[in-house]
Design a protein around this motif. Sequence first.
Motif, short mmCIF file in Angstrom:
data_model
loop_
_atom_site.label_atom_id
_atom_site.label_comp_id
_atom_site.label_asym_id
_atom_site.label_seq_id
_atom_site.Cartn_x
_atom_site.Cartn_y
_atom_site.Cartn_z
N ILE A 10 38.78 54.33 47.28
CA ILE A 10 38.34 53.34 46.30
C ILE A 10 39.47 52.35 46.05
O ILE A 10 40.61 52.75 45.83
N ALA A 11 39.15 51.07 46.11
CA ALA A 11 40.11 50.02 45.74
C ALA A 11 39.78 49.59 44.32
O ALA A 11 38.61 49.40 43.97
N PHE A 12 40.81 49.43 43.49
CA PHE A 12 40.61 49.05 42.09
C PHE A 12 41.27 47.70 41.81
O PHE A 12 42.38 47.44 42.26
N LEU A 43 38.05 48.27 34.88
CA LEU A 43 38.44 48.17 36.29
C LEU A 43 37.22 47.90 37.16
O LEU A 43 36.13 48.39 36.87
N ILE A 44 37.42 47.15 38.21
CA ILE A 44 36.40 46.99 39.24
C ILE A 44 36.73 48.00 40.33
O ILE A 44 37.81 47.94 40.93
N ALA A 45 35.83 48.95 40.56
CA ALA A 45 35.99 49.96 41.60
C ALA A 45 35.16 49.53 42.80
O ALA A 45 33.96 49.31 42.68
N MET A 46 35.83 49.40 43.95
CA MET A 46 35.14 48.91 45.15
C MET A 46 35.25 49.92 46.29
O MET A 46 36.32 50.44 46.57
N GLN A 67 44.65 40.44 35.06
CA GLN A 67 43.25 40.30 35.45
C GLN A 67 43.14 39.83 36.89
O GLN A 67 43.81 38.88 37.31
N GLY A 68 42.29 40.54 37.68
CA GLY A 68 42.05 40.18 39.07
C GLY A 68 43.04 40.76 40.06
O GLY A 68 42.87 40.61 41.26
N HIS A 69 44.07 41.46 39.57
CA HIS A 69 45.09 42.02 40.46
C HIS A 69 44.79 43.49 40.78
O HIS A 69 44.24 44.21 39.95
N PRO A 70 45.20 43.94 41.98
CA PRO A 70 44.97 45.34 42.35
C PRO A 70 45.81 46.30 41.50
O PRO A 70 46.93 45.97 41.11
N VAL A 71 45.22 47.46 41.22
CA VAL A 71 45.91 48.50 40.47
C VAL A 71 45.75 49.84 41.16
O VAL A 71 44.84 50.05 41.95
N ILE A 96 47.56 54.07 35.01
CA ILE A 96 47.04 52.88 35.67
C ILE A 96 48.23 51.93 35.78
O ILE A 96 48.85 51.59 34.78
N GLU A 97 48.57 51.55 37.02
CA GLU A 97 49.73 50.69 37.22
C GLU A 97 49.44 49.65 38.29
O GLU A 97 48.59 49.86 39.15
N PRO A 98 50.14 48.52 38.24
CA PRO A 98 49.91 47.49 39.25
C PRO A 98 50.33 47.97 40.63
O PRO A 98 51.26 48.76 40.77
N VAL A 99 49.61 47.49 41.65
CA VAL A 99 49.99 47.78 43.03
C VAL A 99 51.12 46.82 43.38
O VAL A 99 50.99 45.61 43.20
N VAL A 100 52.22 47.37 43.86
CA VAL A 100 53.36 46.55 44.24
C VAL A 100 53.24 46.24 45.73
O VAL A 100 53.14 47.16 46.55
N ALA A 101 53.23 44.96 46.07
CA ALA A 101 53.10 44.55 47.47
C ALA A 101 54.35 44.95 48.25
O ALA A 101 55.46 44.84 47.75
N GLN A 102 54.13 45.43 49.46
CA GLN A 102 55.25 45.78 50.35
C GLN A 102 55.89 44.51 50.88
O GLN A 102 55.21 43.60 51.28
#
Length: 106
Positions: A10-12, A43-46, A67-71, A96-102
């Motif tokens: 699941i992507a959030f 959250l938007i669960a996709m 808002q609108g960022h991946p978590v 619940i935490e922000p996804v940090v881009a590699q």
Amino acid sequence: MKLPVDTSAIAFLCAVEAEPVVDFETKRPRADENGEPLYLVQLIAMTDGAAEILAVKVAGMPSGLRQGHPVKVTGLVAQPWSMNDRSGVAFRAARIEPVVAQAKAS
């Protein structure tokens, strides 16, 4: 009964930033069993071809959500409930935490 949710497929995305959970009757902020304030994050669960908005409670103010960022959601559980003629599913997460881009290697 609390049912653990496998979030690996699941992507959030953060739909709405965290807001305090308040008691319906007293309008005072609610806390968990350890006295830590509860927050609600929409959250938007996709998954493949489907998406749904989930209202997820978490103890402590999650930081860095936009808002609108991946978590990343850790320790998500679903708890079915019923009250009189109403029923539903409540969601709770440990974090619940922000996804940090590699960073890309050059």
